[in-house]
Design a protein around this motif. Structure first.
Motif, PDB file in Angstrom:
ATOM      1  N   ASN A 108      -5.587  10.067  -8.897  1.00  0.00           N
ATOM      2  CA  ASN A 108      -6.422  11.017  -8.466  1.00  0.00           C
ATOM      3  C   ASN A 108      -6.445  12.432  -9.020  1.00  0.00           C
ATOM      4  OD1 ASN A 108      -7.773   8.649  -7.038  1.00  0.00           O
ATOM      5  ND2 ASN A 108      -6.929   8.966  -5.272  1.00  0.00           N
TER       6      ASN A 108
ATOM      7  N   ALA B 112       0.772  -1.244   0.039  1.00  0.00           N
ATOM      8  CA  ALA B 112       0.033  -0.042   0.038  1.00  0.00           C
ATOM      9  C   ALA B 112       0.796   1.242  -0.130  1.00  0.00           C
ATOM     10  CB  ALA B 112      -0.732   0.017   1.266  1.00  0.00           C
ATOM     11  N   LYS B 113       1.989   1.207   0.829  1.00  0.00           N
ATOM     12  CA  LYS B 113       2.638   2.423   0.907  1.00  0.00           C
ATOM     13  C   LYS B 113       3.570   2.786  -0.567  1.00  0.00           C
ATOM     14  CE  LYS B 113       6.756   4.274   3.425  1.00  0.00           C
ATOM     15  NZ  LYS B 113       7.605   3.772   4.533  1.00  0.00           N
ATOM     16  N   GLU B 114       3.922   1.550  -0.963  1.00  0.00           N
ATOM     17  CA  GLU B 114       4.559   1.665  -2.519  1.00  0.00           C
ATOM     18  C   GLU B 114       3.432   2.101  -3.356  1.00  0.00           C
ATOM     19  OE1 GLU B 114       6.599  -1.337  -5.788  1.00  0.00           O
ATOM     20  OE2 GLU B 114       7.133  -1.647  -3.422  1.00  0.00           O
TER      21      GLU B 114
ATOM     22  N   VAL C  85      -1.590   6.186  -6.733  1.00  0.00           N
ATOM     23  CA  VAL C  85      -2.977   6.410  -6.580  1.00  0.00           C
ATOM     24  C   VAL C  85      -3.254   7.994  -6.363  1.00  0.00           C
ATOM     25  CG1 VAL C  85      -4.870   6.235  -4.774  1.00  0.00           C
ATOM     26  CG2 VAL C  85      -3.688   4.208  -5.360  1.00  0.00           C
ATOM     27  N   ASP C  86      -2.131   8.580  -5.814  1.00  0.00           N
ATOM     28  CA  ASP C  86      -2.363  10.113  -5.555  1.00  0.00           C
ATOM     29  C   ASP C  86      -2.129  10.754  -6.936  1.00  0.00           C
ATOM     30  OD1 ASP C  86      -2.559   9.629  -2.847  1.00  0.00           O
ATOM     31  OD2 ASP C  86      -0.404  10.139  -2.561  1.00  0.00           O
TER      32      ASP C  86
ATOM     33  N   GLN D 155       0.901   3.994  -2.980  1.00  0.00           N
ATOM     34  CA  GLN D 155      -0.002   5.318  -2.843  1.00  0.00           C
ATOM     35  C   GLN D 155       0.480   6.522  -3.739  1.00  0.00           C
ATOM     36  OE1 GLN D 155      -2.424   5.333  -0.288  1.00  0.00           O
ATOM     37  NE2 GLN D 155      -2.737   7.586  -1.455  1.00  0.00           N
TER      38      GLN D 155
END
Length: 62
Positions: free
Chosen positions: A58, A47-49, A54-55, A51
């Motif tokens: 978005n 998830a950290k990798e 994703v940002d 993110q």
């Protein structure tokens, strides 16, 4: 998973960051099965990798 023949049915969702997310989950599963990480740690690392992707996605779609 690596031996699965790629087809449209096995490709899964190809929109947004789903390909990267799927790869992260695959890696987390492999790390958990091999014993190199616990499941919670492997998923947290994935998830950290993911993110930043994703940002970026978005912000590109508003």
């Amino acid at each position: 998973m690596a031996a699965t023949k790629p087809t449209p049915a096995t490709a899964g969702c190809l929109l947004g960051v789903m390909p990267q997310a799927r790869k992260g989950v695959e890696t987390a599963i492999e790390q958990t099965v091999s014993g190199s990480k616990t499941a919670p740690q492997a998923l947290a690392d994935a998830a950290k990798e993911l993110q930043p992707a994703v940002d970026a996605y978005n912000s590109s779609v508003g």
